[in-house]
Design a protein around this motif. Sequence first.
Motif, short mmCIF file in Angstrom:
data_model
loop_
_atom_site.label_atom_id
_atom_site.label_comp_id
_atom_site.label_asym_id
_atom_site.label_seq_id
_atom_site.Cartn_x
_atom_site.Cartn_y
_atom_site.Cartn_z
N VAL A 36 0.88 -1.16 0.00
CA VAL A 36 0.00 0.00 0.00
C VAL A 36 0.93 1.21 0.00
O VAL A 36 1.66 1.44 0.96
N GLU A 37 0.93 1.93 -1.12
CA GLU A 37 1.88 3.03 -1.29
C GLU A 37 1.37 4.30 -0.62
O GLU A 37 0.16 4.55 -0.57
N ASN A 38 2.30 5.10 -0.09
CA ASN A 38 1.91 6.38 0.49
C ASN A 38 2.78 7.53 -0.01
O ASN A 38 2.54 8.67 0.32
N GLN A 39 3.79 7.24 -0.83
CA GLN A 39 4.70 8.26 -1.34
C GLN A 39 4.42 8.56 -2.82
O GLN A 39 4.10 7.66 -3.59
N PHE A 40 4.53 9.81 -3.18
CA PHE A 40 4.49 10.23 -4.58
C PHE A 40 5.65 11.18 -4.77
O PHE A 40 6.31 11.58 -3.80
N GLY A 41 5.93 11.52 -6.01
CA GLY A 41 7.09 12.38 -6.22
C GLY A 41 7.05 13.18 -7.50
O GLY A 41 6.17 12.99 -8.35
N ILE A 42 8.01 14.05 -7.60
CA ILE A 42 8.25 14.84 -8.81
C ILE A 42 9.67 14.49 -9.25
O ILE A 42 10.62 14.67 -8.48
N LEU A 43 9.78 13.96 -10.46
CA LEU A 43 11.08 13.52 -10.97
C LEU A 43 11.89 14.73 -11.42
O LEU A 43 11.45 15.52 -12.25
N LEU A 44 13.08 14.87 -10.86
CA LEU A 44 13.98 15.97 -11.21
C LEU A 44 15.00 15.56 -12.26
O LEU A 44 15.38 16.36 -13.11
N ASP A 45 15.46 14.30 -12.17
CA ASP A 45 16.49 13.82 -13.09
C ASP A 45 16.41 12.31 -13.16
O ASP A 45 16.14 11.65 -12.15
N GLY A 46 16.62 11.76 -14.36
CA GLY A 46 16.62 10.31 -14.53
C GLY A 46 15.42 9.81 -15.30
O GLY A 46 14.63 10.59 -15.83
N VAL A 47 15.30 8.48 -15.36
CA VAL A 47 14.21 7.82 -16.09
C VAL A 47 13.65 6.71 -15.22
O VAL A 47 14.41 5.90 -14.67
N LEU A 48 12.35 6.68 -15.07
CA LEU A 48 11.66 5.61 -14.35
C LEU A 48 10.65 4.97 -15.29
O LEU A 48 10.23 5.59 -16.27
N ARG A 49 10.27 3.75 -14.97
CA ARG A 49 9.21 3.09 -15.73
C ARG A 49 8.16 2.58 -14.76
O ARG A 49 8.47 2.15 -13.65
N ALA A 50 6.91 2.64 -15.19
CA ALA A 50 5.82 1.99 -14.47
C ALA A 50 5.43 0.79 -15.30
O ALA A 50 5.18 0.91 -16.50
N TYR A 51 5.41 -0.40 -14.67
CA TYR A 51 5.10 -1.59 -15.45
C TYR A 51 4.26 -2.56 -14.64
O TYR A 51 4.21 -2.52 -13.42
N ILE A 52 3.59 -3.43 -15.40
CA ILE A 52 2.82 -4.51 -14.80
C ILE A 52 3.36 -5.83 -15.34
O ILE A 52 3.96 -5.86 -16.42
N THR A 53 3.16 -6.88 -14.57
CA THR A 53 3.60 -8.20 -14.98
C THR A 53 2.37 -9.09 -15.04
O THR A 53 1.59 -9.14 -14.09
N ASN A 54 2.18 -9.79 -16.16
CA ASN A 54 1.02 -10.67 -16.26
C ASN A 54 1.31 -12.02 -15.61
O ASN A 54 2.41 -12.26 -15.10
N GLY A 55 0.34 -12.90 -15.63
CA GLY A 55 0.43 -14.19 -14.95
C GLY A 55 1.58 -15.07 -15.39
O GLY A 55 2.09 -15.88 -14.61
#
Length: 191
Positions: A36-55
């Motif tokens: 259960v996430e409680n942190q959010f952010g503003i990216l200043l530098d770099g690269v992130l990915r949001a991904y899902i994994t299937n079954g």
Amino acid sequence: MNLISPISDNSWKDILSIFKKTTLEKGDYFAKVGRVENQFGILLDGVLRAYITNGNGSEYTKTLFTPTHFKTPISYVGALTSLVTMSPNQVSIQALTPSEMLTGNYLDWKSLMDHNQEIATWSRKMTELFFIGKELREFEYFTLHADERYKLFRMRYPELENLITQYQIAHFLGITPTQLSRIRKKIFRED
């Protein structure tokens, strides 16, 4: 942030009071499935990915975050469904490069929005921009051929070809690395 909606100096002080600078190394997770996430952010530098994994373990990259995220002048990062509903997260957010962010507690942000109209307006406008970009990406994903999606990727994220792996790019485009290799060869022959 003022490009989205003007924010007064007093509101800035309120905003900065809930944020801290956070560094992620390549491979670190900002959000993980099941938490259960409680942190959010503003990216200043770099690269992130949001991904899902299937079954069967295959990954699908939903979003690539860069400091100026596609369709928005800043990159607002978080597992929104988990943050809003306080339910277990279903999306992993991982650093693809060393990254720096301003991070804060989402409940503190909600309190600021509840008590400050400037911040509430900014947050609403940012959410609208994010969903416009998301809808456009989904439309392109389902209506464009893979080579057209790759050309758009190169136009929107010209710096990423040298920062992240072809594997990550292929997953973002919804194709296999082999398909991406073929598309790249074809496009580079045409150039």
